[in-house]
Design an enzyme around this catalytic site. Structure first.
Site, PDB file in Angstrom:
ATOM      1  CD1 TRP A  23      -0.008  -1.457   3.155  1.00 54.86           C
ATOM      2  CD2 TRP A  23      -0.151   1.133   3.424  1.00 54.86           C
ATOM      3  NE1 TRP A  23       0.326  -1.286   4.263  1.00 54.86           N
ATOM      4  CE2 TRP A  23       0.681   0.217   4.350  1.00 54.86           C
ATOM      5  CE3 TRP A  23      -0.265   1.999   4.278  1.00 54.86           C
ATOM      6  CZ2 TRP A  23       0.915   0.488   5.756  1.00 54.86           C
ATOM      7  CZ3 TRP A  23       0.265   2.608   4.716  1.00 54.86           C
ATOM      8  CH2 TRP A  23       1.241   1.956   5.697  1.00 54.86           C
ATOM      9  CG  ASN A  69      -0.695  -6.820   8.677  1.00 52.97           C
ATOM     10  OD1 ASN A  69      -0.722  -5.544   8.002  1.00 52.97           O
ATOM     11  ND2 ASN A  69      -1.303  -7.695   8.640  1.00 52.97           N
ATOM     12  CG  ASP A 111      -0.614  -4.287  11.870  1.00 49.21           C
ATOM     13  OD1 ASP A 111      -0.663  -4.678  10.391  1.00 49.21           O
ATOM     14  OD2 ASP A 111      -1.809  -3.110  12.103  1.00 49.21           O
ATOM     15  NE  ARG A 115       2.166  -0.663  11.433  1.00 45.22           N
ATOM     16  CZ  ARG A 115       1.492  -0.514  11.130  1.00 45.22           C
ATOM     17  NH1 ARG A 115       1.401  -0.247   9.822  1.00 45.22           N
ATOM     18  NH2 ARG A 115       0.129  -0.847  11.393  1.00 45.22           N
TER      19      ARG A 115
END
Length: 516
Positions: A225, A243, A286, A313
């Site tokens: 994304w 994920n 996630d 992340r």
């Protein structure tokens, strides 16, 4: 292939045509050569150029005069949806978005030239990060999974193709990525057990050229994304993947879950994969690795390297040899308590005791991550990788009653602190930290003169000294900043753009200061 054409709405399109007829170069558009070497009067790609460094070579605004910045103009979108878009600048025109809407705005004055509005749809309106551009065309992804080609001069629809099936749970938010004669798009959709993929389309016809699937039939997830980067010498595109699913329950998907939470290198001509590096093997928190893969040519421990850097992340900063995906450095840059160290490939080893559980597990970082979609920047002079980051803790729960579909669990935030962090890529050490409140939602832009632009969690646009992180200037925008700054020069004047809430702000120096 779905080729429905939408009429849309084009407020201001007559003005655009008049200006175009009067000699104002509206929407001539970048060709492949321009995309390879953008000038100071353009920002033709989401990251500014293919490297993802988000570093401006402009020097008019510097540490000595940045305190004199004043508002050049502000454009009110009138939208309740906040800006997450990184504007493109092409031939003196800015193009930016919120879900279902594209604006073309005069970059000197902030006056609207045209507006395109996509029809009402059932897609998830979580955000929209911008458009792509090629020659005289603008490329826009709708919330319901359509790639729309617009005329850059007028905003009229040229073609519209379906790239993802909204009825299955997909949606699209990213800025399309143009490489050569390829418009490359990624998808979102981890509320369901769906397969992530990238697709490439012909910029002239909208015909699909190839599709790369990030997960095999037996595994789901790996969404794509965020917009990637590109090395024209190696002719490879670099992309971060999301994920696996179910998100917080890993029992039904044993093993590493290859190519999820990974950085991948693909050949743009056919979408075949050259290599992959997994930043979070068997993720259950996630932690997408969709963050910007920044490309840097330089020395590493005394040797010349073609590197890829990412503040991921999951709290780890990674430096890879981008020719082959081998690890050069993996080290935490924010609070991390979920791993047992690194394996031989330089990948974090998940600690089984930090899996989500019925009675909860305290995990750092939280689900929002140590970093997210906000762009970092790399400053070549100092060798600093500067990122908007968070130290954050959350309690993760597994909930068997949720089954093994989609989210499948829960997490609850406990504490967080946002900071701009300057990372020495040679060692991974934090050179300086500038606290910005409880969160971190603004991206980062560095400039050749030694100024770093960003924002804090209180809605302040900030200018910091790149060398040490000290505040040089700030201006309160009145709303949350969820965009990444852009800078350009027109008619000898340097502008800095930052979106806040539903307003795009442009700052510049007063004429008498800029002339010094």
């Amino acid at each position: 292939m779905n080729r429905r054409k939408y009429a849309g709405t084009f407020a201001g399109s007559i003005l655009a045509l008049v200006l175009g007829a009067g000699g104002f170069a509206v929407g001539q558009g970048p060709d492949s050569a321009t995309l390879l070497k953008p000038g100071p009067d353009s920002w033709p790609l989401y990251h500014g150029d293919y490297t993802g460094q988000r570093h401006s070579k402009l020097t008019q605004i510097n540490p000595q005069n940045v305190h004199s910045l004043s508002l050049a103009w502000a454009f009110q979108t009138g939208s309740q949806a906040g800006l997450k878009s990184s504007p493109l600048l092409i031939d003196g025109v800015l193009y930016f978005t919120v879900p279902d809407n594209v604006w073309a705005v005069d970059a000197r004055s902030g006056h609207q030239l045209w507006r395109y509005t996509y029809p009402q749809n059932k897609g998830l309106h979580i955000g929209q990060r911008g458009v792509g551009a090629y020659k005289g065309w603008i490329y826009f992804l709708s919330p319901d999974g359509h790639l729309v080609s617009l005329d850059a001069k007028t905003g009229s629809v040229r073609w519209n193709v379906e790239v993802a099936d909204v009825s299955k749970g997909y949606w699209t938010t990213m800025s399309p990525f143009v490489v050569g004669n390829h418009v490359i798009i990624g998808v979102s959709g981890d509320f369901d057990n769906l397969h992530g993929y990238l697709k490439s389309f012909d910029p002239e016809t909208g015909q699909q050229q190839w599709q790369w699937n990030s997960t095999p039939k037996e595994l789901t997830g790996g969404m794509t994304w965020m917009t990637g980067t590109y090395d024209p010498d190696l002719n490879l595109i670099y992309w971060g993947t999301g994920n696996p699913t179910p998100v917080l329950t890993g029992a039904t998907r044993p093993g590493d879950n290859a190519n999820t939470c990974s950085i991948v290198a693909l050949h743009p001509e056919d979408g075949t994969m050259a290599w992959a590096f997994q930043v979070s093997p068997h993720d259950t928190h996630d932690w997408d690795a969709a963050e910007v893969p920044v490309l840097v040519d330089g020395t590493f421990k005394g040797r010349p390297e073609k590197m890829l850097m990412q503040a991921s992340r999951n709290g780890y900063f990674v430096v890879l040899d981008r020719t082959n995906g081998k690890s050069l450095l993996t080290t935490p840059y924010s609070a991390v308590n979920w791993s047992l160290g690194l394996d031989k490939q330089g990948r974090p080893i998940p600690n089984p005791e930090k899996e989500p559980a019925r009675d909860g597990r305290l995990i750092a970082p939280d689900e929002a991550g140590a970093a997210n979609y906000r762009s970092p920047s790399y400053d070549p002079k100092t060798g600093l990788f500067i990122a908007s980051a968070r130290d954050a803790y959350s309690i993760y729960f597994s909930k068997p009653a949720d089954g093994t579909y989609g989210w499948s669990g829960a997490d609850y935030g406990v504490w967080s602190k946002g900071a701009i962090k300057a990372i020495d890529y040679q060692t991974g050490k934090i050179r300086w930290t500038h606290e910005i409140g409880t969160s971190a939602s603004a991206g980062v832009l560095t400039t050749e003169s030694g100024v770093t632009f960003t924002g804090d969690s209180h809605g302040n646009a900030l200018a910091l000294e790149t060398a040490d992180g000290k505040t040089l200037w700030h201006s309160n925008t009145g709303a949350s900043i969820a965009t990444s700054p852009v800078s350009y020069e027109l008619d000898g004047r340097q502008y800095v753009l930052i979106g806040s809430g539903g307003v795009m702000f442009a700052w510049a120096l007063p004429d008498q200061v800029a002339a010094k």
